[in-house]
Each structure stands twice: as C-alpha cells, then as structure tokens.
Write a protein that holds these residues in place. Sequence first.
Motif, PDB file in Angstrom:
ATOM      1  N   SER A  42       3.392  16.626  36.900  1.00 53.52           N
ATOM      2  CA  SER A  42       3.611  17.535  37.942  1.00 53.52           C
ATOM      3  C   SER A  42       3.095  17.255  39.339  1.00 53.52           C
ATOM      4  N   ALA A  43       2.121  16.220  39.264  1.00 54.28           N
ATOM      5  CA  ALA A  43       1.956  15.719  40.467  1.00 54.28           C
ATOM      6  C   ALA A  43       3.055  14.942  41.225  1.00 54.28           C
ATOM      7  N   GLY A  44       3.710  14.072  40.374  1.00 57.87           N
ATOM      8  CA  GLY A  44       5.143  13.560  40.907  1.00 57.87           C
ATOM      9  C   GLY A  44       6.023  14.407  41.411  1.00 57.87           C
ATOM     10  N   GLU A  45       6.015  15.789  41.138  1.00 56.19           N
ATOM     11  CA  GLU A  45       6.922  16.649  41.530  1.00 56.19           C
ATOM     12  C   GLU A  45       6.173  17.361  42.689  1.00 56.19           C
ATOM     13  N   GLY A  46       4.882  16.837  43.035  1.00 59.13           N
ATOM     14  CA  GLY A  46       4.318  17.727  44.328  1.00 59.13           C
ATOM     15  C   GLY A  46       3.158  18.551  44.051  1.00 59.13           C
ATOM     16  N   HIS A  47       3.069  18.726  42.671  1.00 54.29           N
ATOM     17  CA  HIS A  47       1.898  19.656  42.328  1.00 54.29           C
ATOM     18  C   HIS A  47       0.726  19.196  42.141  1.00 54.29           C
ATOM     19  N   LYS A  48      -0.489  19.428  43.024  1.00 53.22           N
ATOM     20  CA  LYS A  48      -1.892  18.841  42.526  1.00 53.22           C
ATOM     21  C   LYS A  48      -2.170  19.708  41.547  1.00 53.22           C
ATOM     22  N   ALA A  49      -3.101  18.966  40.603  1.00 52.68           N
ATOM     23  CA  ALA A  49      -3.563  19.395  39.396  1.00 52.68           C
ATOM     24  C   ALA A  49      -4.808  18.970  38.867  1.00 52.68           C
ATOM     25  N   VAL A  50      -5.575  19.935  38.341  1.00 49.20           N
ATOM     26  CA  VAL A  50      -6.752  19.722  37.773  1.00 49.20           C
ATOM     27  C   VAL A  50      -7.191  20.247  36.292  1.00 49.20           C
ATOM     28  N   ASN A  51      -7.637  19.233  35.722  1.00 47.83           N
ATOM     29  CA  ASN A  51      -8.178  19.734  34.218  1.00 47.83           C
ATOM     30  C   ASN A  51      -9.685  19.236  33.929  1.00 47.83           C
ATOM     31  N   VAL A  52     -10.531  20.029  34.002  1.00 48.38           N
ATOM     32  CA  VAL A  52     -11.869  19.674  33.743  1.00 48.38           C
ATOM     33  C   VAL A  52     -12.477  20.437  32.537  1.00 48.38           C
ATOM     34  N   LEU A  53     -11.677  21.041  31.737  1.00 49.30           N
ATOM     35  CA  LEU A  53     -12.332  21.700  30.726  1.00 49.30           C
ATOM     36  C   LEU A  53     -13.010  20.823  29.752  1.00 49.30           C
ATOM     37  N   LEU A  54     -14.267  21.097  29.442  1.00 53.18           N
ATOM     38  CA  LEU A  54     -14.791  20.266  28.354  1.00 53.18           C
ATOM     39  C   LEU A  54     -14.330  20.950  27.026  1.00 53.18           C
ATOM     40  N   SER A  55     -14.786  19.967  26.081  1.00 54.83           N
ATOM     41  CA  SER A  55     -14.303  20.665  24.712  1.00 54.83           C
ATOM     42  C   SER A  55     -15.714  20.469  23.647  1.00 54.83           C
ATOM     43  N   ARG A  56     -15.561  21.150  22.555  1.00 59.24           N
ATOM     44  CA  ARG A  56     -16.687  20.914  21.529  1.00 59.24           C
ATOM     45  C   ARG A  56     -16.214  19.864  20.349  1.00 59.24           C
ATOM     46  N   GLU A  57     -14.946  19.759  20.507  1.00 59.31           N
ATOM     47  CA  GLU A  57     -14.300  18.819  19.338  1.00 59.31           C
ATOM     48  C   GLU A  57     -13.569  17.416  19.753  1.00 59.31           C
ATOM     49  N   GLU A  58     -13.061  17.401  20.950  1.00 59.91           N
ATOM     50  CA  GLU A  58     -12.383  16.482  21.242  1.00 59.91           C
ATOM     51  C   GLU A  58     -13.207  14.848  21.173  1.00 59.91           C
ATOM     52  N   THR A  59     -12.769  13.940  20.245  1.00 65.10           N
ATOM     53  CA  THR A  59     -13.207  12.814  20.267  1.00 65.10           C
ATOM     54  C   THR A  59     -12.278  11.731  20.292  1.00 65.10           C
ATOM     55  N   TYR A  60     -10.929  11.831  20.757  1.00 65.21           N
ATOM     56  CA  TYR A  60      -9.993  10.908  20.802  1.00 65.21           C
ATOM     57  C   TYR A  60      -9.788  10.168  19.341  1.00 65.21           C
ATOM     58  N   ALA A  61     -10.093  10.507  18.236  1.00 62.40           N
ATOM     59  CA  ALA A  61     -10.467   9.732  16.981  1.00 62.40           C
ATOM     60  C   ALA A  61      -9.081   9.224  16.571  1.00 62.40           C
ATOM     61  N   ASP A  62      -7.774   9.892  16.941  1.00 66.33           N
ATOM     62  CA  ASP A  62      -6.638   9.250  16.433  1.00 66.33           C
ATOM     63  C   ASP A  62      -6.083   8.359  17.341  1.00 66.33           C
ATOM     64  N   ILE A  63      -6.813   7.991  18.450  1.00 66.18           N
ATOM     65  CA  ILE A  63      -6.144   7.198  19.485  1.00 66.18           C
ATOM     66  C   ILE A  63      -6.746   5.706  19.493  1.00 66.18           C
ATOM     67  N   SER A  64      -5.503   4.961  19.324  1.00 65.80           N
ATOM     68  CA  SER A  64      -5.776   3.525  19.555  1.00 65.80           C
ATOM     69  C   SER A  64      -6.000   2.717  20.863  1.00 65.80           C
ATOM     70  N   PRO A  65      -7.138   2.428  21.311  1.00 62.14           N
ATOM     71  CA  PRO A  65      -7.389   2.119  22.706  1.00 62.14           C
ATOM     72  C   PRO A  65      -6.827   0.800  22.795  1.00 62.14           C
ATOM     73  N   VAL A  66      -6.307   0.777  24.222  1.00 60.70           N
ATOM     74  CA  VAL A  66      -5.321  -0.515  24.556  1.00 60.70           C
ATOM     75  C   VAL A  66      -6.615  -1.329  25.197  1.00 60.70           C
ATOM     76  N   ARG A  67      -6.824  -2.527  24.788  1.00 57.77           N
ATOM     77  CA  ARG A  67      -7.981  -3.437  25.133  1.00 57.77           C
ATOM     78  C   ARG A  67      -7.632  -3.767  26.623  1.00 57.77           C
ATOM     79  N   LEU A  68      -8.433  -3.470  27.702  1.00 60.89           N
ATOM     80  CA  LEU A  68      -8.052  -3.897  29.059  1.00 60.89           C
ATOM     81  C   LEU A  68      -8.933  -5.070  29.269  1.00 60.89           C
ATOM     82  N   GLU A  69      -8.568  -5.852  30.122  1.00 59.88           N
ATOM     83  CA  GLU A  69      -9.663  -6.953  30.610  1.00 59.88           C
ATOM     84  C   GLU A  69     -10.476  -7.511  29.437  1.00 59.88           C
TER      85      GLU A  69
END
Length: 470
Positions: free
Chosen positions: A103-130
């Motif tokens: 949506s930023a690419g279409e010119g709409h500035k955007a904010v999401n700063v909601l905090l969560s009680r559950e999110e742990t990104y458990a299912d995501i395999s991190p890409v090892r940077l540097e």
Amino acid sequence: MNVADSEVVASIMGEAGYQPTKNIHDADLILVNTCSIRENAEQRVWGRLDLFRSEKRKRPQVVVGVLGCMAERLKEKLLESDKMVDIVVGPDAYRDLPMLVASAGEGHKAVNVLLSREETYADISPVRLESNGVSAFISIMRGCNNMCAYCVVPYTRGAERSREPATIVREAQEIFIAGYREVTLLGQNVDSYSWINQSTAGREVEGNVSAKGSSNIGFAQLLGMVAEIDPLLRVRFSTSHPKDLSDEVLETMALHENICKHIHLPVQSGNSQVLERMNRKYDREWYLGRVKAINTILPGCAVSTDIIAGFCGETEEEHSETLSLMKEAGFDFAYMFKYSERPGTKAARHLSDDVPEKVKTRRLNEIIALQNELSVASKKADIGKVFEVLVEGKARKNISIVRDVESNISATDKMQIKSDNHTTMMGRTSGNKVVVFQTQDVKPGDYVMVRVTSATSATLIGEVERLKGL
Ligand code: 5AD
Ligand code: SF4
C-alpha cells in the motif's frame, strides 16, 4: 534480539518476493530495525533516516520503513517527521509487512504497531543475514513482564510470551543440518520461559491424566532438549535475570558439555536500595548468592553483566557498592551504560534523573576502568590453559598486529609468528572469550584445542594443540 527480528522480517519479505541486497542504491525497499533502549540508540536511527531520505529524494519510488521498538514508541510521529518514512511497523506486526509495503507503493503511508499476547513467529524460518555460517540466534520468547523502572522494553515489545518448544528444537535441528555449530537462545528473561502443553493440560482438568509428568516445559527442560540435538552443537543463551536463574538451569548446564559455560547476568547496580528503586526484585546479597551458586555448580563458568551508572538518586556510597560488587563477582566481561531516562518508564514518571551528567560520566569511567582490570585478570588467568575453541573464521587482525598494538599485557608471550601460509583464525571458548591463533588447516565450524600463550585486554592468543577428539 534485533538481528533475530531482522531475520524473521527477511523471511516474511522473502516469501513476498523480496531479496536482501548489500547495496542501498539497488534497494526498492529500505527497512531499518530499531532499538529504543537508550537515547543514543535512537539518535543513531535518526542519522540513518537522513541517509535514507537522500536516497528517496533521488529515487522517489523507494519505500522506507521503520520497524521495531522505535516504531512502537513513536508511532505516527515517525510519519510526521521530515524523514520521508512510508511505513511504521511494531515488533508484533511483521506479518503485515508485505501488505503495508504494497500500500505504501501505491502512495498510502501506513502504520501497524499493535502489540500481541500470542505472536512468537514460531512457524517462520528466519533467513540468516550476514551470518558467519557457524553461529545463529533463535528467539525462544518475546516481550517482557518485568517492569524495571528504567526500561522501555515492556512498552515497546509488549507482554512476555514463550514460543512452542517443538518449533525451537526443529529450528535448532535445521540449523545444525545446515552446518551451523552454535545456537544462542534469546529472550529478555530466558529463565522465565514457560510452555504449558495445552492438550495435556486439558486432559488434566478432566482428571484423565495423573499428576505425574508435568505438562509444563521450563527453561531448564528446553535447554536440555536443544543440547540433546547433537554434542557438536554448542548451546548459548541470553539474557538471564538474577531473580529467576534457578539451580535447575545450572545443573542442566553441568550435565551437558555442549551447553556453553557462560552466563550473562545483568546486575545493574551493587546497592540494594538502588536495585529496589530500579524494581529489579533482588538485592545485593541475592545476586552474590547466585554468583556463588554458579561457581559451586559450574566451576570456571564465565559470568558477564550489564551495569548502569548514575541511576536516579544514586549516592557516592551506593556507586561504590557497585564497584565492590564487581570485584566480589569478578566479572569476565560487562556492558556498561550511563543512565538515560526513557519517556514513559516508571523512573521517568516517578523518579528524578538527578545525578549530574559529569558525575554519571565519572562514575561510568570508574566502572569501565575497574572492569578493564577484571577482564585483564580473567584473561591472564587463562594463560597456559587449553580450551576447546569453535572456529568462526579468519581473525580481523593478524596476531602480530594484535600484539604490537596491545602488547602491554602480553605476559608470557612465547608465540612464534609462523610463516605466511598460516592464517590467523578466530574462535570462542565455551566461556565466550575470543581466541586468535595461527593455523594451516582448520575451517569455520571445526573444534580445536588451543593452548593460550598470551592475552590482550580483549583477546586470548593461542597455539593449536590438536583438533578436538584427536
Ligand atoms: N539507561 C541506561 N541503560 C539502560 N539499559 C536499559 N535501559 C536503560 C536506560 N534507560 C541497559 C540495562 C540493560 C541493557 C540491555 O541496557 O543495563 O540490561
Ligand atoms: Fe528491561 Fe528489566 Fe525486562 Fe530486561 S528484565 S527487558 S531490563 S524490563
């Protein structure tokens, strides 16, 4: 922590078709992951945003995003600044990034700063940077419930939540199979890691399961599970909270040779009244008692710490107790800071930041000077000993240069500079001390036994005795 978060972001954006690039001029999307812990961390980010703004002026189609703690703390204020920021994303909203970028690419500035009680990104395999291909970080929990008076983390990263152990063990296994030889389990307070197995817990309520075999996995159990993946996988962890570090964790460390014998145990202050004002929930005696338990259960285990100089109301006498505690604990290493008031914290609301800047600086300098002596003593005590070292890669400096610049403490310096076909490599001991040594035939990820022959204040210098197991 931020490296681990950036690796999660790289994975999420990878799924959306983005690739990391080392050259800012090639980037379609520039994301800066931020830390708010001290004011100077935020100042550095403002500086980086100036750089990104000049890139955006040249290439207006580039999307610029601010992620992490500063995003959480400043929210819309970042969009309102003159830095040409397009998106602002808090630490629990990374899954929303592809949508916000689009949506930023279409010119709409955007904010999401909601905090969560559950999110742990458990299912995501991190890409090892540097990454050096040898050591990797795994987040085992997020957020913090401790409310230390000076600290902004509970506000920017939200409430504490633990990640499902099976996903942690799987990630560590994958890392090992990919050739990594060290994982660091990360959390703001790893000792309060806790996972209740829902299905077993449910059956317990129905009364079908006997009380035997608790369904709760604590940090000691998790540590054991990761250590059992393979003896060649080193396991580290950070950070421990003195109020929660249990003997059970120390005993688990003693049981597994591959759990590194190093504990990062932030003390913050050596005075009980200051600790109370900081809301740390332990006093000087309790802290020293934990150090004693470490030395008893894990003789030779390295202990490092964090110290804050000049917290609200700190008197000269209270400061001197920090110095005396440092000597008593004999820290191997420390991160040392001047107190920096953070907006919205308990200290900012209820205590006066009344130690003058000059006094803070002088106290910090005294702390640094003492730690330097302790670090030198700790390294000197290693001279003559043989350590198992996990090789990480080539050393940044050649041994001869290290010695020329910092030879002041090279006591029993018997090292011969070998011929050119030897490379200076670096690795770490189990106690997390950096060792450099010359060798012909080892590669990153190998374990070698190294005899320490001399030391600088930051580095041990040694000679390879043999490859491990030979
Ligand atoms: N001022 C100075 N140091 C701080 N830390 C956290 N908050 C502050 C602050 N407001 C330090 C603590 C903590 C480390 C990560 O940063 O020592 O352990
Ligand atoms: Fe901040 Fe205290 Fe939590 Fe550490 S334990 S992140 S210092 S609130």
